[in-house]
Design a protein around this motif. Sequence first.
Motif, mmCIF file in Angstrom:
data_model
loop_
_atom_site.group_PDB
_atom_site.id
_atom_site.type_symbol
_atom_site.label_atom_id
_atom_site.label_comp_id
_atom_site.label_asym_id
_atom_site.label_seq_id
_atom_site.Cartn_x
_atom_site.Cartn_y
_atom_site.Cartn_z
ATOM 1 N N ASP A 1 10.125 15.119 80.542
ATOM 2 C CA ASP A 1 10.387 13.718 80.247
ATOM 3 C C ASP A 1 11.208 13.036 81.344
ATOM 4 O O ASP A 1 12.071 13.641 81.967
ATOM 5 C CB ASP A 1 11.154 13.588 78.926
ATOM 6 C CG ASP A 1 10.395 14.204 77.769
ATOM 7 O OD1 ASP A 1 9.156 14.132 77.786
ATOM 8 O OD2 ASP A 1 11.035 14.741 76.854
ATOM 9 N N TYR A 2 10.944 11.748 81.532
ATOM 10 C CA TYR A 2 11.753 10.922 82.427
ATOM 11 C C TYR A 2 12.689 10.103 81.537
ATOM 12 O O TYR A 2 12.268 9.129 80.909
ATOM 13 C CB TYR A 2 10.849 10.007 83.259
ATOM 14 C CG TYR A 2 11.594 9.135 84.256
ATOM 15 C CD1 TYR A 2 12.417 9.689 85.227
ATOM 16 C CD2 TYR A 2 11.448 7.745 84.234
ATOM 17 C CE1 TYR A 2 13.084 8.907 86.159
ATOM 18 C CE2 TYR A 2 12.112 6.947 85.164
ATOM 19 C CZ TYR A 2 12.928 7.520 86.114
ATOM 20 O OH TYR A 2 13.590 6.732 87.031
ATOM 21 N N ASP A 3 13.944 10.528 81.456
ATOM 22 C CA ASP A 3 14.891 9.843 80.573
ATOM 23 C C ASP A 3 16.135 9.404 81.348
ATOM 24 O O ASP A 3 17.221 9.969 81.185
ATOM 25 C CB ASP A 3 15.269 10.731 79.383
ATOM 26 C CG ASP A 3 15.819 12.082 79.803
ATOM 27 O OD1 ASP A 3 15.698 12.442 80.994
ATOM 28 O OD2 ASP A 3 16.405 12.772 78.947
ATOM 29 N N PRO A 4 15.982 8.400 82.201
ATOM 30 C CA PRO A 4 17.106 7.948 83.023
ATOM 31 C C PRO A 4 18.286 7.417 82.211
ATOM 32 O O PRO A 4 19.433 7.486 82.666
ATOM 33 C CB PRO A 4 16.485 6.846 83.892
ATOM 34 C CG PRO A 4 15.284 6.388 83.136
ATOM 35 C CD PRO A 4 14.762 7.604 82.448
ATOM 36 N N GLU A 5 18.025 6.907 80.989
ATOM 37 C CA GLU A 5 19.124 6.390 80.173
ATOM 38 C C GLU A 5 20.139 7.494 79.884
ATOM 39 O O GLU A 5 21.356 7.272 79.950
ATOM 40 C CB GLU A 5 18.587 5.806 78.860
ATOM 41 C CG GLU A 5 17.703 4.582 79.022
ATOM 42 C CD GLU A 5 16.267 4.933 79.402
ATOM 43 O OE1 GLU A 5 15.935 6.144 79.374
ATOM 44 O OE2 GLU A 5 15.495 4.019 79.733
ATOM 45 N N ASN A 6 19.639 8.684 79.558
ATOM 46 C CA ASN A 6 20.538 9.809 79.297
ATOM 47 C C ASN A 6 21.282 10.213 80.562
ATOM 48 O O ASN A 6 22.450 10.608 80.514
ATOM 49 C CB ASN A 6 19.750 11.006 78.748
ATOM 50 C CG ASN A 6 19.324 10.807 77.315
ATOM 51 O OD1 ASN A 6 19.966 10.074 76.574
ATOM 52 N ND2 ASN A 6 18.229 11.449 76.926
ATOM 53 N N TRP A 7 20.594 10.127 81.686
ATOM 54 C CA TRP A 7 21.231 10.494 82.953
ATOM 55 C C TRP A 7 22.375 9.534 83.259
ATOM 56 O O TRP A 7 23.486 9.957 83.592
ATOM 57 C CB TRP A 7 20.201 10.478 84.083
ATOM 58 C CG TRP A 7 20.758 10.980 85.381
ATOM 59 C CD1 TRP A 7 20.833 12.280 85.797
ATOM 60 C CD2 TRP A 7 21.326 10.187 86.436
ATOM 61 N NE1 TRP A 7 21.417 12.354 87.043
ATOM 62 C CE2 TRP A 7 21.732 11.088 87.452
ATOM 63 C CE3 TRP A 7 21.532 8.827 86.612
ATOM 64 C CZ2 TRP A 7 22.328 10.657 88.643
ATOM 65 C CZ3 TRP A 7 22.137 8.387 87.791
ATOM 66 C CH2 TRP A 7 22.528 9.301 88.791
ATOM 67 N N TYR A 8 22.133 8.235 83.149
ATOM 68 C CA TYR A 8 23.179 7.247 83.426
ATOM 69 C C TYR A 8 24.358 7.409 82.463
ATOM 70 O O TYR A 8 25.520 7.241 82.848
ATOM 71 C CB TYR A 8 22.616 5.829 83.341
ATOM 72 C CG TYR A 8 21.863 5.408 84.577
ATOM 73 C CD1 TYR A 8 22.546 5.171 85.776
ATOM 74 C CD2 TYR A 8 20.486 5.248 84.568
ATOM 75 C CE1 TYR A 8 21.874 4.783 86.926
ATOM 76 C CE2 TYR A 8 19.796 4.858 85.706
ATOM 77 C CZ TYR A 8 20.493 4.637 86.880
ATOM 78 O OH TYR A 8 19.811 4.265 88.016
ATOM 79 N N SER A 9 24.050 7.745 81.227
ATOM 80 C CA SER A 9 25.114 7.956 80.251
ATOM 81 C C SER A 9 26.004 9.126 80.649
ATOM 82 O O SER A 9 27.232 9.059 80.549
ATOM 83 C CB SER A 9 24.503 8.207 78.858
ATOM 84 O OG SER A 9 25.514 8.496 77.911
ATOM 85 N N ARG A 10 25.376 10.170 81.120
ATOM 86 C CA ARG A 10 26.141 11.357 81.513
ATOM 87 C C ARG A 10 26.932 11.123 82.801
ATOM 88 O O ARG A 10 27.973 11.740 83.015
ATOM 89 C CB ARG A 10 25.194 12.545 81.667
ATOM 90 C CG ARG A 10 25.906 13.861 81.908
ATOM 91 C CD ARG A 10 25.044 15.017 81.504
ATOM 92 N NE ARG A 10 25.670 16.294 81.812
ATOM 93 C CZ ARG A 10 25.226 17.476 81.413
ATOM 94 N NH1 ARG A 10 24.125 17.531 80.673
ATOM 95 N NH2 ARG A 10 25.842 18.587 81.728
ATOM 96 N N MET A 11 26.448 10.255 83.660
ATOM 97 C CA MET A 11 27.121 9.994 84.933
ATOM 98 C C MET A 11 28.179 8.882 84.838
ATOM 99 O O MET A 11 28.814 8.557 85.842
ATOM 100 C CB MET A 11 26.093 9.596 86.007
ATOM 101 C CG MET A 11 24.995 10.620 86.233
ATOM 102 S SD MET A 11 25.602 12.278 86.636
ATOM 103 C CE MET A 11 24.567 13.258 85.521
ATOM 104 N N LYS A 12 28.380 8.343 83.651
ATOM 105 C CA LYS A 12 29.325 7.244 83.484
ATOM 106 C C LYS A 12 30.718 7.630 83.964
ATOM 107 O O LYS A 12 31.226 8.710 83.642
ATOM 108 C CB LYS A 12 29.380 6.829 82.017
ATOM 109 C CG LYS A 12 30.147 5.538 81.780
ATOM 110 C CD LYS A 12 30.016 5.079 80.335
ATOM 111 C CE LYS A 12 30.734 3.760 80.116
ATOM 112 N NZ LYS A 12 30.600 3.282 78.712
#
Length: 273
Positions: A119-130
């Motif tokens: 899956d391509y889930d950039p929202e989760n990535w940005y959340s984790r990199m906050k």
Amino acid sequence: QTMTETKSTNSLTYSEGAKLPSTAPSWALAASERLKKRREEGYKSSCDPPPNVKKVLLHSCCAPCSGAMVEEMCSSDKLDQVVVFFYNPNIHPRQEYEIRKEENKRFCEKLGIGFVDCDYDPENWYSRMKGMEFDPERGRRCTECFDMRMERCALYAHENGFDAIATTNATSRWKDAKQVDDSGYRAAARYEGLKYWCQNWQSDEMTLRKYEISASERFYKQEYCGCSYSLRDSNDWRKANMIPKIKIGGDTAGLGDRYFSDPLVDAAEGSQD
């Protein structure tokens, strides 16, 4: 997630590298000679998988970083199966993500090995990199990024009966190998019996082979690591040095050639020296 048909690695052969000119750097000439000798002796893969490992799930960041590692693994008589796992929600924008994914997929199809399109889930990535938006390369954000991708790889490996995981991030001399490997070890440790395959994938032979394969396949030459923050920082540096900004896709790059074409030139461009 989808996966292409998986075929036996036994049908793959190690292809001959291009002859290097006498003016090539000493490291490349020495590596080329060692590779040539190995081929003349019937070529035995330098792979040293962990004990009792037969099925490997290889996390891949892109085709250029995959070439030599995939070839080395698939040439090993110690392995029964190698499958490439593409999970990289860090890559931005979507256009760049699709370019890297589809090229990687085509390369696996050409070799006849499995490819898992995760899956391509950039929202989760940005959340984790906050909170880490301005961390430097090789900093905390990179650790979290490696962790996120390797955790997903380890979960898939556990659910589908793989013995070990590995990652092509370990081939890049731009990456901190220990940082990459530590993420792999942490991810594998979540599941009993799953191992992380740590090996020196940045040797001169592997590096030369990586650029030879990339040139032979005319892989897309990426101009930045992949995430929006590396894109931002790279363009800021280019602007300060009066260098054209990065171009996404198309047949022309912002700087240099769009496609790999010459192993020595490409290696020099990719060097940190």
